[in-house]
Design a protein around this motif. Sequence first.
Motif, PDB file in Angstrom:
ATOM      1  N   HIS A 398       0.833  -1.206   0.000  1.00 17.27           N
ATOM      2  CA  HIS A 398       0.000   0.000   0.000  1.00 17.27           C
ATOM      3  C   HIS A 398       0.867   1.255   0.000  1.00 17.27           C
ATOM      4  O   HIS A 398       0.563   2.244  -0.678  1.00 17.27           O
ATOM      5  N   ASP A 399       1.990   1.239   0.709  1.00 13.39           N
ATOM      6  CA  ASP A 399       2.902   2.380   0.673  1.00 13.39           C
ATOM      7  C   ASP A 399       3.499   2.565  -0.718  1.00 13.39           C
ATOM      8  O   ASP A 399       3.595   3.684  -1.246  1.00 13.39           O
ATOM      9  N   ARG A 400       3.894   1.471  -1.333  1.00 14.33           N
ATOM     10  CA  ARG A 400       4.612   1.559  -2.602  1.00 14.33           C
ATOM     11  C   ARG A 400       3.676   1.837  -3.778  1.00 14.33           C
ATOM     12  O   ARG A 400       4.067   2.513  -4.734  1.00 14.33           O
ATOM     13  N   VAL A 401       2.455   1.339  -3.728  1.00 14.97           N
ATOM     14  CA  VAL A 401       1.497   1.640  -4.798  1.00 14.97           C
ATOM     15  C   VAL A 401       1.112   3.119  -4.763  1.00 14.97           C
ATOM     16  O   VAL A 401       1.014   3.771  -5.822  1.00 14.97           O
ATOM     17  N   THR A 402       0.880   3.654  -3.566  1.00 12.32           N
ATOM     18  CA  THR A 402       0.537   5.076  -3.480  1.00 12.32           C
ATOM     19  C   THR A 402       1.695   5.945  -3.958  1.00 12.32           C
ATOM     20  O   THR A 402       1.478   6.980  -4.616  1.00 12.32           O
ATOM     21  N   LEU A 403       2.925   5.545  -3.652  1.00 12.61           N
ATOM     22  CA  LEU A 403       4.082   6.274  -4.165  1.00 12.61           C
ATOM     23  C   LEU A 403       4.126   6.202  -5.692  1.00 12.61           C
ATOM     24  O   LEU A 403       4.379   7.209  -6.368  1.00 12.61           O
ATOM     25  N   ALA A 404       3.850   5.043  -6.248  1.00  6.35           N
ATOM     26  CA  ALA A 404       3.869   4.882  -7.703  1.00  6.35           C
ATOM     27  C   ALA A 404       2.808   5.751  -8.367  1.00  6.35           C
ATOM     28  O   ALA A 404       3.061   6.405  -9.391  1.00  6.35           O
ATOM     29  N   GLY A 405       1.598   5.772  -7.803  1.00  3.38           N
ATOM     30  CA  GLY A 405       0.544   6.620  -8.360  1.00  3.38           C
ATOM     31  C   GLY A 405       0.912   8.093  -8.308  1.00  3.38           C
ATOM     32  O   GLY A 405       0.633   8.849  -9.246  1.00  3.38           O
ATOM     33  N   THR A 406       1.569   8.495  -7.215  1.00  2.00           N
ATOM     34  CA  THR A 406       2.000   9.890  -7.098  1.00  2.00           C
ATOM     35  C   THR A 406       3.074  10.207  -8.126  1.00  2.00           C
ATOM     36  O   THR A 406       3.096  11.304  -8.701  1.00  2.00           O
ATOM     37  N   MET A 407       3.984   9.269  -8.380  1.00 11.19           N
ATOM     38  CA  MET A 407       5.012   9.475  -9.407  1.00 11.19           C
ATOM     39  C   MET A 407       4.378   9.682 -10.782  1.00 11.19           C
ATOM     40  O   MET A 407       4.793  10.565 -11.547  1.00 11.19           O
ATOM     41  N   ILE A 408       3.373   8.888 -11.096  1.00 11.69           N
ATOM     42  CA  ILE A 408       2.699   9.047 -12.392  1.00 11.69           C
ATOM     43  C   ILE A 408       2.025  10.416 -12.468  1.00 11.69           C
ATOM     44  O   ILE A 408       2.093  11.104 -13.501  1.00 11.69           O
ATOM     45  N   SER A 409       1.375  10.827 -11.380  1.00  7.81           N
ATOM     46  CA  SER A 409       0.724  12.143 -11.355  1.00  7.81           C
ATOM     47  C   SER A 409       1.742  13.257 -11.582  1.00  7.81           C
ATOM     48  O   SER A 409       1.498  14.186 -12.364  1.00  7.81           O
ATOM     49  N   ILE A 410       2.874  13.168 -10.904  1.00  6.46           N
ATOM     50  CA  ILE A 410       3.914  14.181 -11.080  1.00  6.46           C
ATOM     51  C   ILE A 410       4.381  14.208 -12.529  1.00  6.46           C
ATOM     52  O   ILE A 410       4.554  15.277 -13.130  1.00  6.46           O
ATOM     53  N   GLY A 411       4.591  13.038 -13.106  1.00  7.13           N
ATOM     54  CA  GLY A 411       5.051  12.966 -14.486  1.00  7.13           C
ATOM     55  C   GLY A 411       4.077  13.627 -15.448  1.00  7.13           C
ATOM     56  O   GLY A 411       4.478  14.354 -16.366  1.00  7.13           O
ATOM     57  N   ILE A 412       2.781  13.401 -15.246  1.00  2.80           N
ATOM     58  CA  ILE A 412       1.764  14.013 -16.117  1.00  2.80           C
ATOM     59  C   ILE A 412       1.769  15.527 -15.950  1.00  2.80           C
ATOM     60  O   ILE A 412       1.721  16.280 -16.935  1.00  2.80           O
ATOM     61  N   LEU A 413       1.830  15.994 -14.707  1.00  2.00           N
ATOM     62  CA  LEU A 413       1.854  17.432 -14.464  1.00  2.00           C
ATOM     63  C   LEU A 413       3.074  18.070 -15.119  1.00  2.00           C
ATOM     64  O   LEU A 413       2.968  19.126 -15.768  1.00  2.00           O
ATOM     65  N   TYR A 414       4.232  17.458 -14.957  1.00  5.05           N
ATOM     66  CA  TYR A 414       5.457  18.022 -15.522  1.00  5.05           C
ATOM     67  C   TYR A 414       5.390  18.062 -17.050  1.00  5.05           C
ATOM     68  O   TYR A 414       5.791  19.053 -17.672  1.00  5.05           O
ATOM     69  N   TYR A 415       4.915  16.998 -17.645  1.00  7.49           N
ATOM     70  CA  TYR A 415       4.833  16.964 -19.107  1.00  7.49           C
ATOM     71  C   TYR A 415       3.902  18.062 -19.610  1.00  7.49           C
ATOM     72  O   TYR A 415       4.230  18.787 -20.558  1.00  7.49           O
ATOM     73  N   GLN A 416       2.744  18.185 -18.992  1.00 10.25           N
ATOM     74  CA  GLN A 416       1.762  19.170 -19.436  1.00 10.25           C
ATOM     75  C   GLN A 416       2.261  20.604 -19.217  1.00 10.25           C
ATOM     76  O   GLN A 416       2.087  21.471 -20.073  1.00 10.25           O
TER      77      GLN A 416
END
Length: 657
Positions: A398-416
């Motif tokens: 649960h700790d690592r999945v939430t971290l992974a989801g946050t990484m994807i969110s950051i990546g989308i924000l940065y790209y946009q």
Amino acid sequence: MPDWSYQTLFRPLLFGLPAETARNFTLGAMGLLSRLPGGTLVIKTLGHMESHPILESEACGGLRLKYPVGLSGGLDAHGTAHRALAQFGFGFIEIGPVTVREVTDDRPIRREVSREALLYPDVGANEGLEKLVQRMKHKQGHRLPLMFRLRPMPGASPEQAQAELRQMMERLAPWAAAFYIDSVDTGWPPEETAAYLSAVRQASREAAPGKPLLLYVAPDDPADRLQALFSRVDAAAWEGIVVGDAIRTPEGFVIGQEALAPGVERVKQLRQLAGPEPTIVLAGGIHEPRDALLAVEAGANCVQLHSGLVYSGPGLPKRINEALIYEKVREAESPPEAPFWRDWGWMCLLGLGMVIGGILAWMIAATSVMLPYDVLYLGMDQTMLGQANRWLLGFMSHDRVTLAGTMISIGILYYQLARHGLRKGLHWTKTALMTSGLVGFSSFFLYLGYGYFDPLHALAAAVLLPMFILSMRARTDRPSYDPPNVANDRIWRRAQWGQLLFVTLGFALVVGGVVIAGVGITFVFVPTDLAYLCASAEMLADINERLIPLIAHDRAGFGGALFSNALAVLIIALWGIGQGQRWVWWTLLLGGLPGFLAGLSVHFQIGYTDFVHLLPAYFAFLLYAGGLILLYPYLMRRPERSIPSAEAMLTRDIVPE
């Protein structure tokens, strides 16, 4: 108090109070905040008025103005909040009216919301020259040019008035950038008024040499009176003319939107009478950016705000400045965009790297959970951990999945942000990326808090950091070529609620990231964690002395990533909400989905469904969904490129609250 908080929260509360009580409370609160350490920075951050050279102008025969928007003297008569208001995008501040002696009136100021008007019993009430001089001797807290509006005492003769104005100019010259010479309500015939103004003009050369003089007239002065006056006054001898904000009525003076129509007509007339050289300022009825555009179209060089700030909110000067910038660049060809590999493309690659890394991390966290170096560090594999505590692997997942989801969110924000903002040279997008990126890369050191070195995270940071540095070379000194919002319509008002929700979400995520990171490097567990694990921290340490440092590394890493993500969301919410910016809506939608999907789904998958533990996530999701719904019409509908006709704008209906 930006528009997203003023229109939604504060205005309804303030409008429930008497007008003067609400004004004094608001100005006092803003003034207090501006005097606190860091208060001015807070005001700048919330408002974020970006200066641009294209707005700079020379007025009144040589006075340099950063912005063509001024603050009317009657709004903050005692200068209580001038330091705060100076951060809103004003280019100058009017002080006045000023008379040699105090003028008082105990009758209350009233509002008429249906007319968007303020009713003053006497607009000439002021503290008098001596009190003003004593106030001016104190530090002002800003460097904006001060325009002192001088008027004679009620009932003064032309000779007395001339002596009074000479005295005021002598005393106030050290602080004055210019003087407004107020001839309203003197009751003198045009020939006496003209002789008086000529004498004041001559006296100013001795009392305040080099200080520009602007003639102050009322918006409802009859056209024939102005015609007669200017047939006797040499307009070239004056540096400018100000069309005031007060309309005379039997009950007093009305300052509101209804001053716009007569004010615009006076501007047109005065421009014809005075020619192209004198600066003309329109002070009445500016409640929306399109009002300012209409004033400029009629011949005004600058506008001043009074009742518009009360009814539209403190973001009005910024919105006017943005509309004026667009009018200057709308016909020009947009400059070529920077090549992909020069700067912004590197941030796109960084964002894609974060997305790919997050997907891989999610896959691992949802299956094997542990990586080979985790097994090597613990000296225990997944089977052994599962035998020691049946809930342990699920908790780590649960700790690592939430971290992974946050990484994807950051990546989308940065790209946009890079693809749609940095590429176009938008300053706020670079600020968002730099702030978020610095926090994100710095949070790597949180992983080391318990002595656990994560080689995969170190490798990712080593690969991504050069991309971040290369992208920060981007130039962000270009104005926006997108049409801004110019009207206080229902879509704009509704968007203020959506922006409020996303700003609240951004601040909530910032707090959440800091708390999670702090817990990760201190207590590691919260009570609901231990209840889910059916174990105490000591029991977990007994399983393996390196187990808690491994879990702490995951928690601190997630907290740092969430903090980084939250800053990007917060800056988008504060500075990036503009009408017709479709990419912003899609960025918020796509950037939020992975984080919420990961955080909520994994909790239900592993059975960690404690309501108190998940309450912050539920609250954040409601803010996210509500904000998207409320912002959709505003962000998806582009504003009109053309300015409506003068007749249509002057006769538009005012929508009651």
